[in-house]
Design a protein around this motif. Structure first.
Motif, short mmCIF file in Angstrom:
data_model
loop_
_atom_site.label_atom_id
_atom_site.label_comp_id
_atom_site.label_asym_id
_atom_site.label_seq_id
_atom_site.Cartn_x
_atom_site.Cartn_y
_atom_site.Cartn_z
N THR A 201 0.83 -1.21 0.00
CA THR A 201 0.00 0.00 0.00
C THR A 201 0.86 1.25 0.00
OG1 THR A 201 -1.66 -1.22 1.28
CG2 THR A 201 -1.92 1.16 1.16
N GLU A 241 -1.67 9.98 3.00
CA GLU A 241 -3.04 10.37 3.31
C GLU A 241 -3.92 10.25 2.06
OE1 GLU A 241 -3.95 13.96 5.81
OE2 GLU A 241 -4.66 14.71 3.89
N HIS A 242 -3.42 10.80 0.95
CA HIS A 242 -4.19 10.71 -0.30
C HIS A 242 -4.36 9.26 -0.76
CE1 HIS A 242 -2.77 15.07 -1.22
NE2 HIS A 242 -3.82 15.03 -0.41
N GLY A 244 -5.09 6.92 1.14
CA GLY A 244 -6.08 6.29 2.01
C GLY A 244 -5.49 5.44 3.10
N GLY A 247 -6.99 6.13 6.76
CA GLY A 247 -8.43 6.04 6.96
C GLY A 247 -9.05 7.42 7.09
N SER A 248 -9.77 7.65 8.17
CA SER A 248 -10.45 8.93 8.36
C SER A 248 -9.59 9.92 9.16
CB SER A 248 -11.77 8.72 9.11
OG SER A 248 -11.51 8.14 10.39
#
Length: 258
Positions: A201, A241-242, A244, A247-248
């Motif tokens: 990831t 961050e972009h 993902g 998460g939130s």
């Protein structure tokens, strides 16, 4: 002729289904540890953000106050000039009142009043009325100017106190901001390092870096263990961050304060 079923076949099938369901829904231990670590990072990031926001509000209030001191200084300067401009005419009228008094005394007009000849009274009374009017006007204007200059002095004292107080608070804000910005960078570094454990990831997230050099550097961090600071921790944090990866928890890379 039908062959017989193995005993307990239904029970075995149920166990298999339960096992398959558990395998499909289980979260890897590695993922659980990363999520827990990110939860802590997000909590720290939110606390950092809130503290920086408080300083932002304080800085804005200080700016408003300092702007008010500039306005007050201008008002004090204006009032002081008005006093200075009014002093010379007041002094001239005070001198004229003294001259009229000397003239009245030379004419024989009694300073404290009393009985005099009718001819002298007729000459003195109009001049006495003029002197009294001028004299009282000079005293009134002098009192007004005295009050005005005292107001100016008090205003300047308050301006000085407030300016010094604001400067002291601004220094505290600047010192605290520097600490929080350093802390914010450390939090972002922790977030990036935490997500490096998920290399697949992380590698994908590297592609969102704005430049080819940044992407290459990001890959070195992911696969070669390079220091994230070499690529710019904030840039990597935003890339992750972009991608993902947080998460939130967008507050991790959000610019909380400038």
């Amino acid at each position: 002729m039908l062959s017989g079923f193995f005993g307990g076949g239904g029970h075995i099938m149920k166990q298999v289904l339960i096992l398959l369901f558990a395998l499909c829904t289980a979260v890897p231990v590695h993922a659980q540890s990363v999520d827990a670590e990110l939860d802590g990072i997000i909590k720290d990031a939110k606390g950092n953000f809130e503290k920086l926001t408080v300083i932002d509000k304080s800085d804005k209030a200080l700016k408003v106050s300092n702007d008010a001191q500039v306005f007050s200084t201008q008002a004090a300067n204006k009032a002081e000039k008005e006093v200075k401009d009014a002093t010379a005419p007041l002094q001239m009228d005070a001198n004229r009142a003294d001259q009229m008094r000397s003239q009245l005394l030379a004419m024989g007009c009694p300073e404290n009043g009393g009985s005099v000849a009718i001819e002298l009274a007729q000459r003195c009374n109009p001049l006495i009325d003029q002197h009294r009017t001028l004299h009282d006007g000079v005293l009134r204007r002098a009192a007004e100017l005295k009050n005005k200059i005292q107001t100016v002095r008090t205003l300047r004292e308050n301006i000085t106190k407030t300016t010094l107080k604001n400067a002291e608070q601004q220094k505290k804000n600047n010192d605290e901001r520097a600490k929080l910005i350093a802390q914010k960078l450390e939090i972002k570094t922790r977030a990036v390092i935490a997500d490096l454990k998920n290399k697949a990831t992380a590698e994908k997230a590297c592609t969102s870096m704005s430049t080819a050099e940044g992407q290459a550097c990001c890959h070195k961090v992911v696969f070669d263990g390079a220091d994230p600071k070499l690529c710019g921790v904030e840039a990597m944090c935003e890339a992750f961050e972009h991608g993902g990866m947080f998460g939130s928890g967008l507050v991790i890379c959000k610019v909380a304060s400038k």
